[in-house]
Design a protein around this motif. Structure first.
Motif, PDB file in Angstrom:
ATOM      1  N   TRP A  31       0.801  -1.220   0.000  1.00  0.00           N
ATOM      2  CA  TRP A  31       0.000   0.000   0.000  1.00  0.00           C
ATOM      3  C   TRP A  31       0.835   1.271   0.000  1.00  0.00           C
ATOM      4  O   TRP A  31       0.292   2.376  -0.106  1.00  0.00           O
ATOM      5  N   ASP A  33       4.892   2.993  -1.171  1.00  0.00           N
ATOM      6  CA  ASP A  33       6.121   2.774  -1.934  1.00  0.00           C
ATOM      7  C   ASP A  33       7.390   3.039  -1.123  1.00  0.00           C
ATOM      8  O   ASP A  33       8.427   2.433  -1.383  1.00  0.00           O
ATOM      9  N   CYS A  68       1.666   7.040  -0.724  1.00  0.00           N
ATOM     10  CA  CYS A  68       0.688   5.968  -0.579  1.00  0.00           C
ATOM     11  C   CYS A  68       0.182   5.505  -1.940  1.00  0.00           C
ATOM     12  O   CYS A  68       0.033   6.311  -2.870  1.00  0.00           O
ATOM     13  N   ARG A  69      -0.087   4.213  -2.062  1.00  0.00           N
ATOM     14  CA  ARG A  69      -0.725   3.660  -3.250  1.00  0.00           C
ATOM     15  C   ARG A  69      -2.234   3.830  -3.082  1.00  0.00           C
ATOM     16  O   ARG A  69      -2.920   2.985  -2.512  1.00  0.00           O
ATOM     17  N   ASP A  71      -4.613   3.570  -5.005  1.00  0.00           N
ATOM     18  CA  ASP A  71      -5.462   2.603  -5.698  1.00  0.00           C
ATOM     19  C   ASP A  71      -5.494   1.257  -4.993  1.00  0.00           C
ATOM     20  O   ASP A  71      -6.322   0.402  -5.324  1.00  0.00           O
ATOM     21  N   ARG A  72      -4.605   1.061  -4.012  1.00  0.00           N
ATOM     22  CA  ARG A  72      -4.506  -0.231  -3.344  1.00  0.00           C
ATOM     23  C   ARG A  72      -4.857  -0.195  -1.870  1.00  0.00           C
ATOM     24  O   ARG A  72      -5.382  -1.165  -1.337  1.00  0.00           O
TER      25      ARG A  72
END
Length: 458
Positions: A31, A33, A68-69, A71-72
């Protein structure tokens, strides 16, 4: 896009997750990087308040969530992050009010995901069985001595999670940590066990019964609701052994020795048809929730197979079929937690849902009746798009409902095409007694059966 203005995430202020290579993630590694440092090169305190950890916290405080991701992250995708004004924990409140990026105390949640040793070789996770070598065990023991056990002894830790990689009962390293936690002098913690449960038997538990003074949660990765699917997705696990251990964990949940019990499914092309059954399995063994996550391309072991596994893209030939499965009202029950699948369910149930294609119509019909002919029709459709193993999965359900020679013959053909000649033979042989076969079909059957016998003998 999700509106994160005024929202807050506690993870970078509390979470310390050690990954396989020793790097540290401030949150679930899928979630976010950013990585904060490496436990093989620095101790816990240097990483915990290092420049990268402060940068991660700054990205939350300034509202950008830039690392933060989006989309996940399930908290972002599901709109579950609290507003800043709702945060009441004193150390988090102080960080928000003062813009603090240095934490006075150590992490509250230590997540161990640095040992891949496991008793299973699940294709969604790895290409074969993995066990730490002697040199790796020495490195792991140093991590325990320099990071894990000092964190436990500090008194700052509130939660310890074992394990994000591997299995806590298969890994000697993780078992040594569990043994330390079982000792009387260890401060009580929330202990979260992430396991495949194949080794978590009553006998095993008795050797660690001192763990019961901790607040224990157990999340079991199963990925299947039938022995047939389990054999494919969780080799070399034994379905009956798993069911016995799930029943045991359910008994511990019932008597309060386990505070939370969940089953986890990584949803992929080979198991989405069993999502509803999986939820019912979770209820039957006394779980609190059934958890569902999309498969992710987490390594080279998936390689070119990932595109076939991942149903989330509309380009996948079974994407619409997954949407049909997700229309089931069962998935509206809070017992089922959909995480990154939630947006697909919203798509499936929303006013702009795409019309189902021909295969999805078969899925809809099968879900409504469950009759043998509907399972068989879905299997035939899968054979037409060259998916023999998944076709065999459907034909097996047809045989369960109607063990006719025709259904067994179809199952045998699919198993043979899926590269399982020994499993195919008894079903192919039963098809020889089907008087409805045409001369052409009988000739094809004889050819297939001869090939299956030859391959099995070889």
């Amino acid at each position: 896009m999700h509106d994160l203005a005024g929202r807050f995430c506690a993870e970078p202020f509390e979470h310390f997750e050690i990954l396989l290579d020793g790097r540290v993630s401030p949150c679930c590694s899928l979630w976010v990087d950013l990585r904060l440092g490496n436990v093989h090169a620095a101790d816990l305190s240097a990483i915990w308040n290092g420049a990268l950890a402060q940068e991660m916290r700054r990205s939350i405080l300034d509202g950008s969530f830039r690392h933060c991701r989006k989309d996940r992250c399930a908290m972002i995708v599901n709109g579950a992050l609290p507003h800043r004004g709702e945060v009441s924990e004193p150390h988090l409140r102080a960080a928000i009010d003062n813009g603090a990026t240095v934490m006075e105390k150590g992490p509250r949640h230590l997540f161990l995901a640095h040992d891949a040793t496991c008793n299973l070789a699940c294709p969604s996770c790895r290409s074969g069985l993995i066990a730490a070598s002697g040199a790796q065990k020495q490195r792991l023991n140093r991590v325990a001595e320099r990071v894990v056990l000092p964190a436990v002894a500090s008194g700052d830790l509130r939660k310890l999670s074992v394990a994000g990689q591997g299995d806590p009962w298969a890994s000697p390293h993780y078992r040594s940590i569990l043994s330390a936690l079982a000792e009387d002098g260890c401060p009580p913690l929330h202990l979260a066990l992430y396991t495949n449960a194949v080794l978590m038997s009553e006998k095993t538990w008795q050797a660690y019964e001192g763990l019961e003074r901790h607040e224990i949660t157990v999340c079991v990765s199963v990925d299947a609701a039938s022995a047939f699917t389990y054999a494919r997705l969780r080799p070399p696990g034994r379905w009956e052994q798993l069911l016995r251990n799930l029943a045991f964990i359910g008994e511990m949940r019932a008597r309060g020795a386990v505070r939370l019990f969940e089953l986890n499914m990584t949803v992929q092309a080979d198991n989405y048809v069993e999502m509803a059954e999986f939820a019912r399995l979770a209820r039957s063994v006394g779980c609190d929730h059934a958890l569902f996550y999309l498969i992710r391309n987490t390594g080279s072991h998936l390689g070119p197979h990932y595109a076939d596994c991942d149903l989330s893209t509309p380009a996948h030939p079974e994407h619409a079929a997954l949407l049909e499965v997700l229309r089931d009202p069962l998935f509206a029950d809070p017992f089922c937690r959909l995480f990154d699948i939630q947006t697909l369910r919203e798509e499936a149930c929303g006013p702009d849902a795409p019309p189902p294609d021909a295969f999805a119509e078969l899925v809809r019909r099968r879900m409504r009746s469950g009759a043998a002919e509907d399972w068989s029709a879905e299997g035939m459709a899968l054979l037409e798009i060259n998916r023999p193993w998944r076709a065999a999965q459907r034909f097996l359900r047809a045989v369960d409902r109607d063990p006719s020679a025709r259904n067994r013959l179809d199952l045998g053909v699919a198993l043979f095409l899926a590269g399982l000649p020994a499993e195919a033979m008894p079903h192919l042989e039963s098809g020889q007694g089907d008087d409805s076969l045409s001369a052409e079909e009988r000739a094809a059957l004889d050819t297939c059966l001869a090939a299956a016998r030859a391959e099995s003998a070889a």
